[in-house]
Design an enzyme around this catalytic site. Structure first.
Site, PDB file in Angstrom:
ATOM      1  N   ARG A  58      84.138 119.951   6.457  1.00 14.55           N
ATOM      2  CA  ARG A  58      85.418 119.525   6.996  1.00 14.55           C
ATOM      3  C   ARG A  58      85.680 120.255   8.316  1.00 14.55           C
ATOM      4  O   ARG A  58      85.415 121.454   8.436  1.00 14.55           O
ATOM      5  CB  ARG A  58      86.560 119.823   6.009  1.00 14.55           C
ATOM      6  CG  ARG A  58      86.587 118.922   4.772  1.00 14.55           C
ATOM      7  CD  ARG A  58      86.898 117.479   5.144  1.00 14.55           C
ATOM      8  NE  ARG A  58      87.003 116.598   3.991  1.00 14.55           N
ATOM      9  CZ  ARG A  58      86.002 115.924   3.449  1.00 14.55           C
ATOM     10  NH1 ARG A  58      84.780 116.040   3.965  1.00 14.55           N
ATOM     11  NH2 ARG A  58      86.203 115.122   2.415  1.00 14.55           N
TER      12      ARG A  58
ATOM     13  N   GLU B 201      90.048 113.826  14.150  1.00 15.06           N
ATOM     14  CA  GLU B 201      89.078 112.735  14.200  1.00 15.06           C
ATOM     15  C   GLU B 201      89.805 111.391  14.258  1.00 15.06           C
ATOM     16  O   GLU B 201      90.704 111.153  13.446  1.00 15.06           O
ATOM     17  CB  GLU B 201      88.179 112.791  12.965  1.00 15.06           C
ATOM     18  CG  GLU B 201      87.342 114.062  12.899  1.00 15.06           C
ATOM     19  CD  GLU B 201      86.548 114.190  11.601  1.00 15.06           C
ATOM     20  OE1 GLU B 201      86.639 113.267  10.744  1.00 15.06           O
ATOM     21  OE2 GLU B 201      85.848 115.189  11.437  1.00 15.06           O
TER      22      GLU B 201
ATOM     23  N   HIS C 165      81.324 112.060  11.649  1.00 15.45           N
ATOM     24  CA  HIS C 165      81.731 112.146  10.245  1.00 15.45           C
ATOM     25  C   HIS C 165      81.091 111.039   9.403  1.00 15.45           C
ATOM     26  O   HIS C 165      81.755 110.322   8.652  1.00 15.45           O
ATOM     27  CB  HIS C 165      83.253 112.101  10.102  1.00 15.45           C
ATOM     28  CG  HIS C 165      83.744 112.740   8.829  1.00 15.45           C
ATOM     29  ND1 HIS C 165      84.992 113.282   8.690  1.00 15.45           N
ATOM     30  CD2 HIS C 165      83.133 112.924   7.621  1.00 15.45           C
ATOM     31  CE1 HIS C 165      85.148 113.762   7.475  1.00 15.45           C
ATOM     32  NE2 HIS C 165      84.020 113.561   6.806  1.00 15.45           N
TER      33      HIS C 165
END
Length: 341
Positions: A246, A275, A294
């Site tokens: 994360r 993000e 991601h």
């Protein structure tokens, strides 16, 4: 009494979904399976969810305690993601609602992506790809990059968080002749640790010793910003940081400073604090930082395993059994439970 429900909570209803069919086939007679859109107004959602026993959330879509309080039969919120930081686990626990993650459904995919980041950073693959695509072929690689290209063989890899993902990274790196050290406040995977000869160390020793520092922790109050200025200051100047867990686990301002000041050699990350990251994020233009968007868990196999586990766990609850892969509601305040990926 109303019919018990298992609800899929997400942005769009599936047209053909194997998991949907799986749950329907395996759920006990009388269980209603439905899909509820996650963007409904709370009162409308509450009306559709009033008899719900299990909510299966897709990805990192939140399910609020305010809504859970309006679902008197709710027993479990089942995430298809490994991370559950989008859920207020303490607040849900006070309502008698448990939370489970995906049972390691994406662990192999994230482990593979992590190792790919390591190799790509050491060999500067992103710059090689760009050279070829831009018609420069080798360009100045031999002259300018040779001193920055390395093998991962023989390197000391420090794994922070030896859970489902971290242990898979460590196990796979054995085949690359890497030395594995790790930090985790819990003595987990003890049989595997002994068999593989991994060495447990404190966090400071790991940061000072490792050639590659790889992060595999969930995001909570204890892990947020766990890599900041002090940590970068004690890492080797030749070290590489890898983060596929994360973004907020790394203090991004400190991360930028570390790269600008050459405190460490390079980094490979799949996650950032915000993000999508802003276009003016200085990390984007740094040749010694490789960023993927991601997608470490984004494979057909991971998605299938995560969905299958969610369905399996939901059916367990519908059958009156205890769900598996539960997340401790106090993980944000208890250091003995915070490495649970």
């Amino acid at each position: 009494m109303s019919t018990a429900q298992i609800v899929f909570w997400g942005p769009d209803a599936p047209t053909v979904d194997v998991q949907f069919a799986l749950v329907k086939d395996q759920a006990p007679e009388g269980t209603e399976i439905s899909w509820v859109k996650a963007d409904l107004p709370i009162d409308e959602a509450a009306e559709q969810l009033k008899d719900t026993l299990v909510v299966i959330t897709y990805g990192e879509i939140p399910f609020t305690t305010e809504l859970a309080a309006k679902c008197p039969n709710l027993k479990l919120i089942q995430s298809t993601s490994a991370g559950t930081n989008q859920l207020d686990k303490v607040g849900l626990a006070e309502l008698g609602v448990k939370v489970a993650n995906n049972g390691g459904g994406n662990a192999v995919s994230v482990a593979e992506h992590t190792i790919t980041l390591m190799i790509s950073v050491f060999r500067k693959f992103q710059l090689q790809f760009e050279n070829v695509k831009n018609g420069e072929w080798m360009g100045d690689i031999r002259a300018d990059w040779l001193s920055q290209a390395f093998e991962i063989s023989g390197k000391t890899v420090g794994i922070i968080g030896l859970g489902r993902i971290g242990s898979r990274v460590a196990k796979r790196l054995q085949g690359w002749d890497c030395e594995i050290i790790y930090h985790d406040p819990v003595d987990r995977n003890s049989d595997l640790v002994e068999k593989m000869g991994w060495t447990k160390v404190d966090k400071e020793t790991l940061l000072k010793t490792a050639d590659i520092v790889s992060l595999h922790v969930p995001l909570n109050d204890e892990t947020k910003g766990m890599i900041s200025d002090h940590e970068f200051d004690i890492m080797k100047p030749t070290a590489v940081l890898i983060n596929a867990c994360r973004g907020p686990v790394v203090d991004e301002d400190a991360f930028i400073r570390a790269m600008e000041e050459n405190k460490i050699m390079a980094a490979g990350v799949d996650v950032l604090e915000v993000e999508p990251t802003p276009e003016d994020n200085p990390l984007i233009d740094m040749d010694n930082v490789l960023i993927t968007p991601h997608l470490a868990a984004f494979t057909q196999e991971a998605w299938a395993k995560s969905r299958a586990f969610a369905g399996y766990n939901a059916v367990r609850v519908a059958n009156g059994q205890e769900p598996e892969s539960l997340i401790n509601p106090d993980e944000s305040t208890t250091d003995q439970t915070y490495f649970t990926d």
